[in-house]
Design a protein around this motif. Structure first.
Motif, PDB file in Angstrom:
ATOM      1  N   GLY A 117       0.811  -1.202   0.000  1.00  0.00           N
ATOM      2  CA  GLY A 117       0.000   0.000   0.000  1.00  0.00           C
ATOM      3  C   GLY A 117       0.845   1.252   0.000  1.00  0.00           C
ATOM      4  N   GLU A 118       0.247   2.354  -0.435  1.00  0.00           N
ATOM      5  CA  GLU A 118       0.956   3.629  -0.500  1.00  0.00           C
ATOM      6  C   GLU A 118       0.708   4.486   0.727  1.00  0.00           C
ATOM      7  OE1 GLU A 118      -1.744   3.097  -2.604  1.00  0.00           O
ATOM      8  OE2 GLU A 118      -0.700   1.952  -4.162  1.00  0.00           O
ATOM      9  N   VAL A 119      -0.354   4.163   1.481  1.00  0.00           N
ATOM     10  CA  VAL A 119      -0.781   4.999   2.605  1.00  0.00           C
ATOM     11  C   VAL A 119      -0.727   4.186   3.890  1.00  0.00           C
ATOM     12  CG1 VAL A 119      -2.650   6.366   3.598  1.00  0.00           C
ATOM     13  CG2 VAL A 119      -2.281   6.360   1.113  1.00  0.00           C
ATOM     14  N   GLY A 120      -0.072   4.739   4.909  1.00  0.00           N
ATOM     15  CA  GLY A 120      -0.087   4.120   6.219  1.00  0.00           C
ATOM     16  C   GLY A 120      -1.228   4.684   7.035  1.00  0.00           C
ATOM     17  N   VAL A 121      -2.213   3.856   7.361  1.00  0.00           N
ATOM     18  CA  VAL A 121      -3.398   4.303   8.106  1.00  0.00           C
ATOM     19  C   VAL A 121      -3.187   4.014   9.588  1.00  0.00           C
ATOM     20  CG1 VAL A 121      -5.868   4.011   8.459  1.00  0.00           C
ATOM     21  CG2 VAL A 121      -4.913   3.939   6.142  1.00  0.00           C
ATOM     22  N   ILE A 122      -3.242   5.058  10.401  1.00  0.00           N
ATOM     23  CA  ILE A 122      -3.166   4.912  11.855  1.00  0.00           C
ATOM     24  C   ILE A 122      -4.442   5.514  12.440  1.00  0.00           C
ATOM     25  CG2 ILE A 122      -1.925   5.489  13.965  1.00  0.00           C
ATOM     26  CD1 ILE A 122       0.621   5.720  12.363  1.00  0.00           C
ATOM     27  N   ALA A 123      -5.188   4.704  13.188  1.00  0.00           N
ATOM     28  CA  ALA A 123      -6.423   5.173  13.802  1.00  0.00           C
ATOM     29  C   ALA A 123      -6.584   4.477  15.142  1.00  0.00           C
ATOM     30  CB  ALA A 123      -7.621   4.904  12.897  1.00  0.00           C
ATOM     31  N   ASN A 124      -7.581   4.907  15.902  1.00  0.00           N
ATOM     32  CA  ASN A 124      -7.831   4.276  17.197  1.00  0.00           C
ATOM     33  C   ASN A 124      -9.137   3.496  17.124  1.00  0.00           C
ATOM     34  OD1 ASN A 124      -9.083   6.851  16.969  1.00  0.00           O
ATOM     35  ND2 ASN A 124      -9.584   6.812  19.149  1.00  0.00           N
TER      36      ASN A 124
END
Length: 354
Positions: free
Chosen positions: A229-236
């Motif tokens: 993937g091109e985007v690193g998704v960080i969420a809670n």
């Protein structure tokens, strides 16, 4: 967590359940050093059933034949799983095959013992399965064992101890063979409850299906899935993280998954950003809805990561507890959006390089 066959057999051996002699190889060049008499059984190590029909279990009567088969299996895909290891075992003469299993009966909320006098492929279709609920307060009793063949009884007792002590959801031996009058576990399928893995750290250290970064994240208490993937998704929260990845896909970008798992520790946020940075995305999307995880805590973690040299661009969408304070802290340091759609659209464009 589904263990590989060789991992399951190592656990069976610890509990006194006999298995064939075997060793694991990851290159065909390792085969000449295998100190097991021919012929051999070669088994692709993947967390899936139906390997025989799919060509994942083969016989070899010479090292040359074994090298050819191992070379074909290693690096191939079997039921969607990459084969990185092959278990080499002695081929044993089988007098009889049984099926033995312990699993969780969720309707009764207790373990269930399954035994069949016919083991092997498609045993579930024989319709000859003995099924016995086992009250966990009293454990496996003699009246359970008396309904099984004598050689299988001590194996069942040991398998039950394994099932309880290893926090299993499934402990299956198929087939449990009779070889020269003694029971021998020819295959092993063990599933350990994921929430109990902290009690079995040795399993996490030897999970070949996890990348080094995924193993590191697991030790930190972070949920990280390293995909292309091109985007690193960080969420809670897993739900918010998955929703963010779905939205990115709608805009033509692919995401790597990292869930902060409800932390309110700035140091943990810094570690998460460092981990995602090392995964190599073009951009990181930080999508936060502050509750237990307060927005200013995340902002402190972001600033700490930036001060330590993390240079992956960050797009942030931060809402919730102390959100205004967090936005002020991150002003001029990261690109910030109030709208979820705007944040995702902008991140997807950066990820695609447009």
């Amino acid at each position: 967590m589904d263990l590989l066959e060789h991992q399951g057999k190592e656990i069976l051996s610890r509990y006194g359940i006999e298995t064939p002699r075997g060793t694991v190889v990851d290159t065909p060049e390792s085969l000449p050093a295998v100190d097991i008499p021919l012929p051999w059984v070669l088994k692709a190590q993947v967390p899936a059933g139906g390997r025989m029909k799919a060509g994942g279990i083969r016989m070899a009567h010479s090292v040359k034949e074994a090298r050819r088969a191992t070379d074909e299996m290693l690096g191939s895909s079997l039921h969607g799983c990459r084969v990185d290891r092959v278990l080499v075992e002695e081929q044993v003469p089988v007098d009889w095959e049984w099926y033995l299993c312990l699993t969780i009966d969720r309707s009764l909320r207790m373990p269930r013992l399954l035994f069949s006098r016919r083991g092997g492929i498609e045993v579930e279709e024989t319709g000859e399965m003995l099924q016995l609920p086992v009250n966990p307060l009293v454990g496996l009793q003699e009246h359970h064992l008396r309904r099984m063949e004598k050689p299988a009884r001590p194996v069942a007792r040991r398998l039950y101890h394994l099932f309880r002590e290893m926090d299993c959801e499934l402990a299956e031996i198929n087939p449990l063979a009779v070889v020269d009058g003694r029971p021998l576990a020819l295959d092993a399928k063990i599933t350990v409850n994921h929430n109990a893995l902290y009690r079995h750290p040795e399993l996490l250290q030897h999970d070949p299906r996890l990348t080094p970064l995924e193993q590191e994240a697991q030790k930190m208490g972070l949920a990280f899935v390293q995909e292309e993937g091109e985007v690193g998704v960080i969420a809670n929260g897993a739900g918010l993280t998955m929703a963010t990845m779905d939205a990115l896909q709608d805009y033509g970008a692919r995401g790597l998954f990292l869930d902060l798992c409800g932390t309110d520790d700035a140091r943990q946020v810094e570690r998460a950003l460092s981990l995602m940075h090392r995964a190599g995305p073009r951009v990181i999307l930080l999508n936060l809805f502050g509750g237990i995880t307060k927005c200013d805590t995340v902002a402190r973690g972001v600033l700490s990561a930036l001060e330590k040299g993390m240079d992956t661009p960050i797009v942030a969408r931060i809402r919730g507890t102390n959100e205004e304070q967090a936005r002020q802290m991150l002003a001029d340091r990261v690109e910030s959006h109030l709208s979820f759609q705007e944040a995702v659209h902008r991140t997807a464009a950066l990820g695609r390089g447009s």
